[in-house]
Design a protein around this motif. Structure first.
Motif, PDB file in Angstrom:
ATOM      1  N   ARG A 203     -36.686  26.190 -29.218  1.00  0.00           N
ATOM      2  CA  ARG A 203     -35.970  27.062 -30.157  1.00  0.00           C
ATOM      3  C   ARG A 203     -34.560  27.389 -29.687  1.00  0.00           C
ATOM      4  O   ARG A 203     -33.904  28.256 -30.265  1.00  0.00           O
ATOM      5  CB  ARG A 203     -36.767  28.348 -30.360  1.00  0.00           C
ATOM      6  N   LYS A 204     -34.082  26.726 -28.646  1.00  0.00           N
ATOM      7  CA  LYS A 204     -32.731  26.891 -28.112  1.00  0.00           C
ATOM      8  C   LYS A 204     -32.476  28.293 -27.558  1.00  0.00           C
ATOM      9  O   LYS A 204     -31.313  28.688 -27.407  1.00  0.00           O
ATOM     10  CB  LYS A 204     -31.676  26.575 -29.193  1.00  0.00           C
ATOM     11  N   LYS A 207     -30.885  28.227 -23.863  1.00  0.00           N
ATOM     12  CA  LYS A 207     -29.462  27.911 -23.744  1.00  0.00           C
ATOM     13  C   LYS A 207     -28.610  29.171 -23.696  1.00  0.00           C
ATOM     14  O   LYS A 207     -27.541  29.181 -23.090  1.00  0.00           O
ATOM     15  CB  LYS A 207     -29.019  27.038 -24.927  1.00  0.00           C
ATOM     16  N   ARG A 208     -29.095  30.237 -24.327  1.00  0.00           N
ATOM     17  CA  ARG A 208     -28.320  31.477 -24.352  1.00  0.00           C
ATOM     18  C   ARG A 208     -28.259  32.131 -22.973  1.00  0.00           C
ATOM     19  O   ARG A 208     -27.335  32.882 -22.672  1.00  0.00           O
ATOM     20  CB  ARG A 208     -28.917  32.447 -25.362  1.00  0.00           C
ATOM     21  N   PHE A 209     -29.273  31.862 -22.143  1.00  0.00           N
ATOM     22  CA  PHE A 209     -29.265  32.453 -20.808  1.00  0.00           C
ATOM     23  C   PHE A 209     -28.255  31.782 -19.886  1.00  0.00           C
ATOM     24  O   PHE A 209     -27.916  32.332 -18.839  1.00  0.00           O
ATOM     25  CB  PHE A 209     -30.659  32.353 -20.180  1.00  0.00           C
ATOM     26  N   ARG A 278     -39.305  20.823 -16.743  1.00  0.00           N
ATOM     27  CA  ARG A 278     -38.505  19.764 -17.378  1.00  0.00           C
ATOM     28  C   ARG A 278     -39.025  19.364 -18.755  1.00  0.00           C
ATOM     29  O   ARG A 278     -38.373  18.566 -19.437  1.00  0.00           O
ATOM     30  CB  ARG A 278     -38.503  18.522 -16.484  1.00  0.00           C
ATOM     31  N   SER A 279     -40.165  19.862 -19.167  1.00  0.00           N
ATOM     32  CA  SER A 279     -40.772  19.428 -20.432  1.00  0.00           C
ATOM     33  C   SER A 279     -39.914  19.862 -21.617  1.00  0.00           C
ATOM     34  O   SER A 279     -39.447  21.005 -21.672  1.00  0.00           O
ATOM     35  CB  SER A 279     -42.183  20.011 -20.567  1.00  0.00           C
ATOM     36  N   GLN A 280     -39.748  18.947 -22.566  1.00  0.00           N
ATOM     37  CA  GLN A 280     -38.925  19.215 -23.738  1.00  0.00           C
ATOM     38  C   GLN A 280     -39.737  19.516 -24.992  1.00  0.00           C
ATOM     39  O   GLN A 280     -39.222  20.107 -25.933  1.00  0.00           O
ATOM     40  CB  GLN A 280     -38.020  18.008 -24.020  1.00  0.00           C
ATOM     41  N   LYS A 281     -41.008  19.104 -25.016  1.00  0.00           N
ATOM     42  CA  LYS A 281     -41.832  19.273 -26.214  1.00  0.00           C
ATOM     43  C   LYS A 281     -43.160  19.927 -25.854  1.00  0.00           C
ATOM     44  O   LYS A 281     -43.636  19.809 -24.727  1.00  0.00           O
ATOM     45  CB  LYS A 281     -42.090  17.915 -26.880  1.00  0.00           C
ATOM     46  N   TRP A 366     -32.364  24.604 -18.219  1.00  0.00           N
ATOM     47  CA  TRP A 366     -32.301  25.502 -19.391  1.00  0.00           C
ATOM     48  C   TRP A 366     -32.402  24.720 -20.689  1.00  0.00           C
ATOM     49  O   TRP A 366     -32.894  25.253 -21.693  1.00  0.00           O
ATOM     50  CB  TRP A 366     -31.002  26.287 -19.379  1.00  0.00           C
ATOM     51  N   THR A 367     -31.936  23.501 -20.698  1.00  0.00           N
ATOM     52  CA  THR A 367     -31.897  22.713 -21.944  1.00  0.00           C
ATOM     53  C   THR A 367     -32.744  21.459 -21.796  1.00  0.00           C
ATOM     54  O   THR A 367     -33.106  21.053 -20.691  1.00  0.00           O
ATOM     55  CB  THR A 367     -30.477  22.309 -22.312  1.00  0.00           C
TER      56      THR A 367
END
Length: 367
Positions: A203-204, A207-209, A278-281, A366-367
């Motif tokens: 949910r991005k 990235k705000r952190f 590291r997981s993205q999904k 973070w991303t």
């Protein structure tokens, strides 16, 4: 001079300066994490409700009850003779016999309807068809043979006395509850943390952190620490449930049990952070978490003793964190063992959690 005309230094001296300490970010993150859980009813069910339903279902399934009745099929010309011997035996109440043709009898045996097939040709010779891989079939074979031999006049050479024991502490439910506590601590820590991180990454929100001065170690530590609060409630609920519903005795100190649970929760929280670093999904982290937990579900003695496995893999089993947690909980709850006696098991948990946390901080993105 107006406020807009003041220098930055003057603004700082004329107004109230807010100061955030070293751990301010950690405490704010911890508080926000607890509020997020409060707003998700499904999380409350899986963390608190599901373990109680599981304990109730397994406790009822394996409650103290009379021995199961052996269901057998009798075939052959001497079927009535077999029934007559069983009816005269002391074990007649625990044996249910049906007279059938050979084909349906063997079919019923294959599908599990019958534990044993007894064939008699009418000349006093009896043949038993049983499956040595089915415990109920082996027990039925021994029980039926003993009943037939006793009814035919066999005398035992030795005098024996049988004493039944079903005291709290020696029952299956007493073995099960500590295992469920350990399993729930593991599941809640790894799923609660791993799923939350990847969900925020998708949910991005992470990235705000990046634009904030917050340390990644504070962020990860806040997520891990949130498990301690829930762990206290989880352990208390399962212990209370076992004591009230199944009269389970808790011989150890409650403080010791909670401390062991806390160390276990932090250990598995480190593993949860590592799997999600590291997981993205969601699919990816779900697969990794299941890959990590599957060996412990099988080998760590949640539902049955791991002593049944071959001796060659016992060192591997005892090195698993869930094995160490379950053994420590059972020793404390059922035997009243002290915290010092669990030092080796707690060291295993601390090593798993500490190494996992260090690697998670190093590899986290973070991303």
């Amino acid at each position: 001079m107006s406020v807009t005309q003041q220098t930055p230094a003057e603004v700082r001296t004329s107004g109230t300066r807010l100061h955030n300490g070293r751990w301010a970010g950690y405490w704010h993150l911890l508080a926000s994490r607890m509020k997020e859980m409060k707003r998700e009813p499904e999380v409350i069910f899986w963390v608190f409700g599901f373990p109680l339903l599981l304990a109730l279902g397994l406790g009822i399934a394996f409650r103290n009850k009379p021995a199961n009745v052996s269901s057998i099929a009798v075939v052959g010309p001497g079927s009535q003779q077999v029934l007559s011997l069983i009816d005269r035996s002391p074990q007649k109440a625990s044996i249910k016999a049906d007279v059938l043709e050979e084909a349906p009898a063997l079919k019923g045996f294959r599908v599990g309807k019958y534990d044993l097939v007894v064939e008699s040709d009418g000349t006093g010779v009896y043949k038993y068809v049983y499956d040595p891989a089915r415990p109920e079939s082996v027990l039925s074979r021994a029980e039926v043979d003993h009943a037939l031999q006793a009814a035919a006049g066999r005398q035992d050479a030795l005098t024996t006395v049988s004493v039944t024991s079903s005291e709290p502490g020696s029952r299956y439910i007493d073995f099960l509850i500590p295992g469920l506590i350990g399993m729930n601590v593991m599941n809640a820590a790894m799923w609660g943390i791993g799923f939350a991180i990847v969900d925020m990454r998708q949910r991005k929100l992470l990235k705000r952190f990046v634009a904030t001065p917050m340390r990644r170690s504070d962020f990860l530590l806040a997520l891990a620490s949130s498990r301690l609060i829930l762990m206290t409630v989880e352990v208390g609920m399962l212990l209370g449930f076992g004591a009230l519903v199944f009269q389970m005795r808790v011989l150890g100190s409650i403080a010791t049990i909670l401390l062991i649970g806390a160390i276990g929760a932090l250990g598995f929280a480190g593993l949860g952070l590592l799997t999600a670093s590291r997981s993205q999904k969601i699919e990816s982290v779900s697969g990794l978490i299941n890959l990590v937990m599957m060996p412990m579900w099988i080998f760590s003695g949640v539902f049955f003793s791991y002593e049944r496995f071959p001796a060659v893999i016992q060192p591997f089993i005892k090195a698993l964190p869930l094995t160490a947690l379950n053994d420590a909980l059972r020793a404390t709850i059922l035997e009243g063992a002290s915290l010092g006696a669990q030092s080796g098991r707690l060291l295993v948990l601390a090593l798993w959690g500490g190494i996992s946390f260090v690697l998670a901080v190093k590899w986290f993105r973070w991303t």
